[in-house]
Scaffold this active site. Sequence first.
Site, short mmCIF file in Angstrom:
data_model
loop_
_atom_site.label_atom_id
_atom_site.label_comp_id
_atom_site.label_asym_id
_atom_site.label_seq_id
_atom_site.Cartn_x
_atom_site.Cartn_y
_atom_site.Cartn_z
N ARG A 92 41.24 44.64 46.74
CA ARG A 92 41.97 44.04 45.62
C ARG A 92 41.70 44.80 44.32
NH1 ARG A 92 40.40 39.48 48.72
NH2 ARG A 92 42.19 38.31 49.49
N GLY B 100 44.52 37.90 53.14
CA GLY B 100 43.47 37.07 53.72
C GLY B 100 42.76 37.75 54.88
N GLY C 23 47.41 33.14 51.28
CA GLY C 23 48.16 31.91 51.08
C GLY C 23 49.41 32.12 50.25
N LYS D 99 45.63 27.95 62.79
CA LYS D 99 46.46 26.77 62.55
C LYS D 99 47.96 27.03 62.64
CE LYS D 99 43.05 24.46 59.59
NZ LYS D 99 42.82 23.83 58.27
#
Length: 396
Positions: A42, A352, A375, A202
């Site tokens: 980043r 992520g 996200g 998920k």
Amino acid sequence: MEFNKKLLIDFPVYQLEGKRVFVRADLNDPADSEGNLTGDMRIRAVLPTIGYLVNARAKVILASHFGRPKNREKEFSLRGVKKRLEELSSFRIHLAPDCQGEEVVKMSKELKNGEVLLLENLRFCSGETKNDPEYAKFLASLGDMYVAEAFGACHREHASISSVPKMIPSMAGFLLAKEINTLNKLLHNPEQPLVVVAGGKKVSDKIKVIGNLIDKVDSICVGGGMSFAFLKAKGYEIGKSYVEDNMDNVAKEILGNNGKKILLPVDVMVAKEIRPASESKVVNIDEIPPDWYGVDIGPKTIEMFKAQISKAKTIFWNGPLGIVEIPDFSYGTRIVGLYIALSSAITVSGGGDTAEVVRMMNLDQHFTHVSTGGGAALKFLEGADLPGISALPERS
């Protein structure tokens, strides 16, 4: 669809000299328990914007969050970020002792042209995550203009993300514009065939993304923990494999509407325990023992996914296909990641965990784009409005 917000690249460079430019970046790279960085993806991603402003002799007020501190723990200080910034650049960087207060104001006023003032972790100040108007006013007072570069936090209603850009002249930096343009093309005008490789634990994280992309994709290759929700919905015995609660009906509905496009594992690696050196073996999906855990995709599944990847013109990958924290269970993720990186397609990696896997495998230079936002990227691909984008003024 073109990104229609004001851009830093459109601002006349000769007007930047002497301007205090508040740059909200996402410098939240991984670190150890002492706050020492173990990655810098980043930080590297925002260097072109900082360098552009420094070379234009602007005064850069650089701000970021770092982790989720509860009480100003020292491991969440940006000291490690300052050190890495200095190692990667020739910028003169001053670290503020706080993210608010008179000393910060003083330092911002004393900053010389071409220098950088790095504020301490914004989440050390409660007003940041509470989106407190007074705290937003304080941050806005530090700059003459605002540059949005924190794509990874653009889905947050935080003071520095959604309020400050409404208070002073604001625009998107180079990284933010690249992120949005890349994801816009993926969402609205991808080169076909489009193949999605989806993993992670998920199903709920990916439902809306699948729904938004399903009409455009040639196939969705599903692995990781989320694959067991679909396998269970199809009636397979999945042993002790992870399955998200209350996802049976959702998985059945997705399969019912789009079953031909969704490719599930045909074999998996299973283990007696989720730990290094546990006894493990590869079985077909109808042979999973009742007291074993599914931990990775198997070799037949890898070949099936490889066939889809080889014919794709665009590939979007989000989520590991096994338990990558344990090397013995990371083979499927690593080999499929390698196939994606070495393909001739346009390749986009979600942020992520996926970006971290790409970085650890030294594949980031082989991807067309590695997103800095996990996200945020998923929210964007769902079609949701991101507060940090909505707050920026339209491009005239």
